[in-house]
Design a protein around this motif. Structure first.
Motif, mmCIF file in Angstrom:
data_model
loop_
_atom_site.group_PDB
_atom_site.id
_atom_site.type_symbol
_atom_site.label_atom_id
_atom_site.label_comp_id
_atom_site.label_asym_id
_atom_site.label_seq_id
_atom_site.Cartn_x
_atom_site.Cartn_y
_atom_site.Cartn_z
ATOM 1 N N VAL A 12 16.318 13.370 5.228
ATOM 2 C CA VAL A 12 15.835 12.628 6.441
ATOM 3 C C VAL A 12 16.458 13.213 7.430
ATOM 4 O O VAL A 12 17.746 13.541 7.495
ATOM 5 C CB VAL A 12 16.178 11.116 6.244
ATOM 6 C CG1 VAL A 12 17.804 10.987 6.299
ATOM 7 C CG2 VAL A 12 15.635 10.123 7.115
ATOM 8 N N VAL A 13 15.707 13.317 8.713
ATOM 9 C CA VAL A 13 16.186 13.886 9.858
ATOM 10 C C VAL A 13 16.924 12.947 10.695
ATOM 11 O O VAL A 13 16.376 11.577 10.798
ATOM 12 C CB VAL A 13 15.119 14.345 10.590
ATOM 13 C CG1 VAL A 13 15.333 15.036 12.101
ATOM 14 C CG2 VAL A 13 14.391 15.438 9.906
ATOM 15 N N LEU A 14 18.168 13.305 11.120
ATOM 16 C CA LEU A 14 19.161 12.176 11.915
ATOM 17 C C LEU A 14 19.013 12.331 13.122
ATOM 18 O O LEU A 14 19.103 11.296 13.917
ATOM 19 C CB LEU A 14 20.470 12.678 11.553
ATOM 20 C CG LEU A 14 20.882 12.578 10.103
ATOM 21 C CD1 LEU A 14 22.310 13.034 9.930
ATOM 22 C CD2 LEU A 14 20.727 11.316 9.503
ATOM 23 N N SER A 15 18.417 13.512 14.046
ATOM 24 C CA SER A 15 18.264 13.327 15.418
ATOM 25 C C SER A 15 17.203 14.424 15.691
ATOM 26 O O SER A 15 16.585 15.047 15.140
ATOM 27 C CB SER A 15 19.523 13.584 16.138
ATOM 28 O OG SER A 15 19.917 15.019 15.556
ATOM 29 N N GLY A 16 16.904 14.205 17.015
ATOM 30 C CA GLY A 16 15.878 14.976 17.541
ATOM 31 C C GLY A 16 14.413 14.263 17.716
ATOM 32 O O GLY A 16 14.522 13.286 17.248
ATOM 33 N N ASP A 18 12.014 14.468 15.436
ATOM 34 C CA ASP A 18 11.413 14.170 14.313
ATOM 35 C C ASP A 18 12.595 13.343 13.579
ATOM 36 O O ASP A 18 12.280 13.152 12.520
ATOM 37 C CB ASP A 18 11.208 15.446 13.442
ATOM 38 C CG ASP A 18 9.918 16.333 14.135
ATOM 39 O OD1 ASP A 18 9.030 15.897 14.380
ATOM 40 O OD2 ASP A 18 10.303 17.380 14.037
ATOM 41 N N LYS A 19 13.347 12.433 14.597
ATOM 42 C CA LYS A 19 14.257 11.509 13.813
ATOM 43 C C LYS A 19 13.484 10.616 12.941
ATOM 44 O O LYS A 19 12.555 10.041 13.233
ATOM 45 C CB LYS A 19 14.950 10.624 14.876
ATOM 46 C CG LYS A 19 16.092 9.839 14.628
ATOM 47 C CD LYS A 19 16.716 9.349 15.733
ATOM 48 C CE LYS A 19 17.633 8.293 15.320
ATOM 49 N NZ LYS A 19 18.637 7.498 16.395
ATOM 50 N N GLY A 20 14.171 10.287 11.781
ATOM 51 C CA GLY A 20 13.692 9.440 10.753
ATOM 52 C C GLY A 20 12.533 10.070 9.743
ATOM 53 O O GLY A 20 12.242 9.255 8.832
ATOM 54 N N LYS A 21 11.943 11.114 10.107
ATOM 55 C CA LYS A 21 11.084 11.798 9.341
ATOM 56 C C LYS A 21 11.646 12.229 7.792
ATOM 57 O O LYS A 21 12.953 12.709 7.983
ATOM 58 C CB LYS A 21 10.330 12.634 9.699
ATOM 59 C CG LYS A 21 9.369 12.480 10.627
ATOM 60 C CD LYS A 21 8.588 13.654 11.156
ATOM 61 C CE LYS A 21 7.539 13.692 12.171
ATOM 62 N NZ LYS A 21 6.535 14.656 12.683
ATOM 63 N N GLN A 22 11.187 11.942 6.647
ATOM 64 C CA GLN A 22 11.517 12.567 5.550
ATOM 65 C C GLN A 22 10.784 13.787 4.834
ATOM 66 O O GLN A 22 9.644 13.864 5.493
ATOM 67 C CB GLN A 22 11.409 11.534 4.567
ATOM 68 C CG GLN A 22 12.724 10.652 4.336
ATOM 69 C CD GLN A 22 12.794 9.810 2.964
ATOM 70 O OE1 GLN A 22 12.090 10.049 2.053
ATOM 71 N NE2 GLN A 22 13.612 8.838 3.012
ATOM 72 N N GLY A 23 11.612 14.786 4.369
ATOM 73 C CA GLY A 23 10.888 15.783 3.816
ATOM 74 C C GLY A 23 11.296 16.391 2.749
ATOM 75 O O GLY A 23 12.802 16.308 2.623
ATOM 76 N N GLY A 39 7.066 19.633 6.795
ATOM 77 C CA GLY A 39 6.402 18.661 8.064
ATOM 78 C C GLY A 39 7.287 18.196 9.070
ATOM 79 O O GLY A 39 7.063 17.360 10.049
ATOM 80 N N VAL A 40 8.448 18.914 9.523
ATOM 81 C CA VAL A 40 9.423 18.537 10.313
ATOM 82 C C VAL A 40 9.441 19.867 11.276
ATOM 83 O O VAL A 40 9.456 20.994 10.770
ATOM 84 C CB VAL A 40 10.707 18.187 9.898
ATOM 85 C CG1 VAL A 40 12.072 18.086 10.841
ATOM 86 C CG2 VAL A 40 10.709 17.011 8.984
ATOM 87 N N SER A 41 9.595 19.613 12.498
ATOM 88 C CA SER A 41 9.715 20.845 13.534
ATOM 89 C C SER A 41 8.674 21.659 13.350
ATOM 90 O O SER A 41 9.053 22.955 13.320
ATOM 91 C CB SER A 41 11.367 21.336 13.412
ATOM 92 O OG SER A 41 11.072 22.510 14.497
ATOM 93 N N SER A 68 22.908 20.349 9.907
ATOM 94 C CA SER A 68 23.667 19.183 10.305
ATOM 95 C C SER A 68 22.726 17.895 10.893
ATOM 96 O O SER A 68 23.443 16.934 10.948
ATOM 97 C CB SER A 68 24.861 19.433 11.629
ATOM 98 O OG SER A 68 24.216 19.971 12.639
ATOM 99 N N LYS A 69 21.793 18.256 11.297
ATOM 100 C CA LYS A 69 20.858 17.430 11.605
ATOM 101 C C LYS A 69 20.116 16.415 10.309
ATOM 102 O O LYS A 69 19.168 15.646 10.684
ATOM 103 C CB LYS A 69 19.723 17.790 12.490
ATOM 104 C CG LYS A 69 20.346 18.192 13.930
ATOM 105 C CD LYS A 69 19.355 18.638 14.874
ATOM 106 C CE LYS A 69 19.524 18.945 16.384
ATOM 107 N NZ LYS A 69 18.459 18.256 17.183
#
Length: 103
Positions: A12-16, A18-23, A39-41, A68-69
């Motif tokens: 799961v993405v923590l910041s930026g 796409d925060k909250g997205k899972q992949g 599916g992120v960035s 780290s994100k």
């Protein structure tokens, strides 16, 4: 540089943006400390056809983000978790901090 995230992990993405997205992690670059997550960035790229019969156009492609994100998601309790390490049968395994399941 040692990383807690491995290929094919669900994160799961923590910041930026796409925060909250899972992949799923598609690739890992420990030297740069970056990961590519499905599916992120996503960046759009204008691509010219190189060979005859090849399609050109706008191609969407995932770009690397800092490891780290992202945080690993436990497959058992499906929570974002920090990774603990335990020695089981003489092998070092990754373990969920919440439920203790092997990752």
């Amino acid at each position: 540089m040692s990383m807690n995230v491995k290929k094919n992990d669900t994160v799961v993405v923590l910041s930026g943006k796409d925060k909250g997205k899972q992949g799923k992690v598609l690739s890992v670059n420990p030297q740069a400390g970056k990961v590519v997550v499905e599916g992120v960035s996503v960046a759009t790229r204008h691509q010219k056809p190189r060979r005859q019969g090849e399609e050109g156009g706008i191609v969407k492609k995932e770009t690397p983000i800092y490891a780290s994100k992202v945080m690993t998601v436990c497959p058992k309790c499906s929570k974002a978790t920090r990774v603990a390490h335990k020695i089981v049968d003489g092998k070092k395994v990754r373990v969920c901090k919440h439920c203790g399941a092997e990752i």
